[in-house]
Design a protein around this motif. Structure first.
Motif, PDB file in Angstrom:
ATOM      1  N   VAL A 277      -2.612   5.991   4.787  1.00 48.39           N
ATOM      2  CA  VAL A 277      -2.711   4.835   3.887  1.00 48.39           C
ATOM      3  C   VAL A 277      -2.529   3.543   4.677  1.00 48.39           C
ATOM      4  CG1 VAL A 277      -1.557   3.622   1.996  1.00 48.39           C
ATOM      5  CG2 VAL A 277      -2.025   6.062   1.796  1.00 48.39           C
TER       6      VAL A 277
ATOM      7  N   ALA B  19       0.835  -1.204   0.000  1.00 50.02           N
ATOM      8  CA  ALA B  19       0.000   0.000   0.000  1.00 50.02           C
ATOM      9  C   ALA B  19       0.869   1.253   0.000  1.00 50.02           C
ATOM     10  CB  ALA B  19      -0.927  -0.017   1.215  1.00 50.02           C
ATOM     11  N   LEU B  20       1.918   1.255   0.822  1.00 50.32           N
ATOM     12  CA  LEU B  20       2.828   2.400   0.867  1.00 50.32           C
ATOM     13  C   LEU B  20       3.583   2.543  -0.448  1.00 50.32           C
ATOM     14  CD1 LEU B  20       4.271   2.073   4.491  1.00 50.32           C
ATOM     15  CD2 LEU B  20       2.718   3.837   3.634  1.00 50.32           C
TER      16      LEU B  20
ATOM     17  N   ALA C 111      -4.433   5.877  -1.936  1.00 45.34           N
ATOM     18  CA  ALA C 111      -3.010   6.070  -2.237  1.00 45.34           C
ATOM     19  C   ALA C 111      -2.841   6.962  -3.466  1.00 45.34           C
ATOM     20  CB  ALA C 111      -2.329   4.720  -2.453  1.00 45.34           C
TER      21      ALA C 111
ATOM     22  N   HIS D 228      -5.251   0.522   5.190  1.00 47.03           N
ATOM     23  CA  HIS D 228      -4.994  -0.894   4.903  1.00 47.03           C
ATOM     24  C   HIS D 228      -5.303  -1.763   6.134  1.00 47.03           C
ATOM     25  CE1 HIS D 228      -3.192  -4.572   3.540  1.00 47.03           C
ATOM     26  NE2 HIS D 228      -2.414  -4.581   4.605  1.00 47.03           N
TER      27      HIS D 228
ATOM     28  N   TYR E 261       1.411   4.342  -2.861  1.00 47.06           N
ATOM     29  CA  TYR E 261       1.372   5.760  -2.488  1.00 47.06           C
ATOM     30  C   TYR E 261       2.639   6.476  -2.949  1.00 47.06           C
ATOM     31  CZ  TYR E 261       1.806   9.675   0.871  1.00 47.06           C
ATOM     32  OH  TYR E 261       2.005  10.892   1.464  1.00 47.06           O
TER      33      TYR E 261
ATOM     34  N   SER F 286      -3.829  -4.448  -6.588  1.00 45.59           N
ATOM     35  CA  SER F 286      -4.251  -4.445  -5.180  1.00 45.59           C
ATOM     36  C   SER F 286      -4.932  -5.756  -4.814  1.00 45.59           C
ATOM     37  CB  SER F 286      -5.185  -3.255  -4.916  1.00 45.59           C
ATOM     38  OG  SER F 286      -6.404  -3.391  -5.623  1.00 45.59           O
TER      39      SER F 286
ATOM     40  N   GLY G 223       1.337   8.704   4.485  1.00 47.34           N
ATOM     41  CA  GLY G 223       1.775   7.335   4.702  1.00 47.34           C
ATOM     42  C   GLY G 223       1.063   6.678   5.869  1.00 47.34           C
TER      43      GLY G 223
ATOM     44  N   THR H  72      -8.290   1.384  -0.682  1.00 51.86           N
ATOM     45  CA  THR H  72      -6.992   1.867  -0.208  1.00 51.86           C
ATOM     46  C   THR H  72      -6.121   2.283  -1.383  1.00 51.86           C
ATOM     47  OG1 THR H  72      -7.100   0.422   1.738  1.00 51.86           O
ATOM     48  CG2 THR H  72      -4.923   1.266   1.132  1.00 51.86           C
TER      49      THR H  72
END
Length: 468
Positions: A457, A361-362, A406, A461, A365, A393, A454, A402
């Motif tokens: 996000v 997820a990061l 992002a 998640h 982003y 995803s 961050g 999510t």
């Protein structure tokens, strides 16, 4: 050489966004000759198409040639035609609302009301712009306020950076932390097959966090300059300005302006009701915005012809955004025609397999944040990345909602830092603030925003922000 000339020179040297996208299309076509083609099977789960993660297999190579590159653009425009017409209708409706002068008069009235109340003028006006950025996608529309806000800020004992920051950072915070921006969230969720404007409760919290950080940053800086003006990076320039502002010259908030604003508010309440209670999608939302625009034009004294002309003008202003969406889609057309889009997904998912999914997820982003410097169009970035990020995803265990968040945060933060952002550079030019000074001054806020994004996000998640 002046900073303005440097900015112009940079703009002339940096490729146009359509040029960049066409180069990416060519690279995508070349990769169809090199990358091993492959395919996943798609299955329907709860009414939506998802990838079967264990079904990847190598398939026959189908490289894309020169004519295929050229064909990909009209095919891309055709595939996202519903989004392009959504942009035109919403843009035309906002053009009508803008032409009535109601938004300008409302902000001017608030400015007049708060004159001399230095302690509350910054959060109050930034809050209004943040709401505009979040709901109307205000960006270029904010430029008209900068010539008034800069001298007002100086007259109140602040500086030109404070004046331009109230406008650009206020709207930028709302745009990045938007909870119902049709040009970013609406398009991204549509591509990701999510219900339009779903997950609004969490995004409202995001809006408060991002906007709160922005207001605190600008307020703290303004208080410091009020106490000691020499600390301003623009101290010498501001001393040489012969600026004055007459609040009485601002457009007054007339009865028809209030009625237009009431129509807009009622329209947005209907929008929330429709998407939450009846699952309205792009067609219904387009129809609602069309109705809001027509009603605003007639109530706002534009007349029948004036309303139509304002609609065309508003739609015309978003022609570039609409074209970018279609051209960006052409990249996906090429990758699909060459049977390598699934190979890319397979390779990326294998590379991050075994890592905690919140790192994925990061990573999304971080990728969106970097890409926004090259593709500063929010709708264009959604069209370019969400067709890839949505299935990715699914593969790495990150919810599509999510992934949209992002994208939204990654798209928003650098809009008022990157020199490739046209409206932002125009805003600095109107304020007489050099990009180099702004970039240095703004960097601490940008880093705080990045860190906060961050965290948000990651939280999204961990709570499996959905519905899926």
């Amino acid at each position: 050489m002046s900073s303005e000339k440097k900015r112009v020179g940079f703009a002339e040297k940096f490729p146009h966004v359509l040029v960049l996208l066409f180069v990416i299309i060519i690279l995508a076509a070349l990769s169809t000759y090199i990358v091993t083609p492959g395919s996943y099977e798609r299955v329907i789960v709860e009414g939506r198409e998802v990838i079967d993660p264990g079904s990847y297999q190598v398939v026959e190579r189908t490289p894309v040639g020169i004519f295929g590159i050229l064909k990909a653009i009209p095919e891309g425009l055709n595939e996202v035609g519903f989004i392009i017409f959504f942009i035109f209708i919403v843009g035309g409706s906002f053009g009508i609302i803008s032409k009535t002068g109601a938004v300008d008069a409302g902000i001017a009235s608030l400015t007049r009301l708060l004159e001399g109340r230095e302690k509350i003028i910054i959060p109050a006006i930034m809050g209004v712009f943040a709401l505009g950025g979040s709901t109307l996608g205000m960006a270029e529309e904010t430029l008209v306020f900068i010539p008034a806000m800069v001298p007002l800020a100086i007259a109140l004992g602040f500086d030109s950076i404070t004046g331009v920051a109230v406008v650009l950072i206020g709207a930028g915070a709302g745009f990045a932390g938007a909870f119902m921006n049709p040009f970013t969230i609406g398009i991204a969720q549509g591509i990701a097959e999510l219900p339009i404007f779903s997950g609004m409760g969490f995004r409202i919290g995001v809006w408060f966090v991002i906007t709160g950080i922005a207001v605190a940053f600008v307020y703290r800086y303004a208080a410091k300059i009020k106490e000691n003006p020499e600390l301003s990076p623009m101290y010498e320039e501001d001393r040489q300005r012969n600026l004055s502002v007459d609040i009485s010259e601002f457009e007054k908030l007339e009865k028809h302006h209030k009625n237009v604003l009431a129509v807009v508010i009622i329209g947005f309440l209907m929008l929330i009701w429709g998407v939450t209670q009846y699952g309205w999608y792009i067609t219904e939302i387009s129809a609602l915005f069309l109705g809001i625009g027509i009603a605003a034009g007639l109530i706002g004294k534009l007349g029948v012809n004036g309303t139509a002309e304002s609609f065309v003008e508003g739609a015309k202003d978003l022609t570039m955004a609409a074209i970018i969406v279609g051209v960006a889609r052409a990249i996906l057309v090429v990758l699909n025609d060459g049977n390598i889009i699934d190979t890319i997904l397979f390779s990326v998912s294998n590379a991050i397999e075994g890592l905690p999914s919140y790192f994925s997820a990061l990573g999304m982003y971080f990728f969106q944040s970097l890409l926004n410097i090259i593709v500063p169009s929010g709708s264009g970035q959604a069209a370019l990345t969400m067709p890839i990020m949505s299935p990715l995803s699914d593969l790495v265990g990150v919810s599509r909602q999510t992934a949209v968040l992002a994208y939204q945060l990654g798209d928003g933060f650098t809009n008022i830092w990157s020199p490739t952002s046209g409206y932002f550079m125009a805003g600095l030019g109107l304020a007489g603030v050099g990009w180099e000074k702004w970039a240095k001054w703004f960097m601490p806020l940008l880093l705080i925003w990045f860190a906060a994004g961050g965290v948000l996000v990651t939280i999204a998640h961990l709570i499996q922000y959905g519905p899926f």
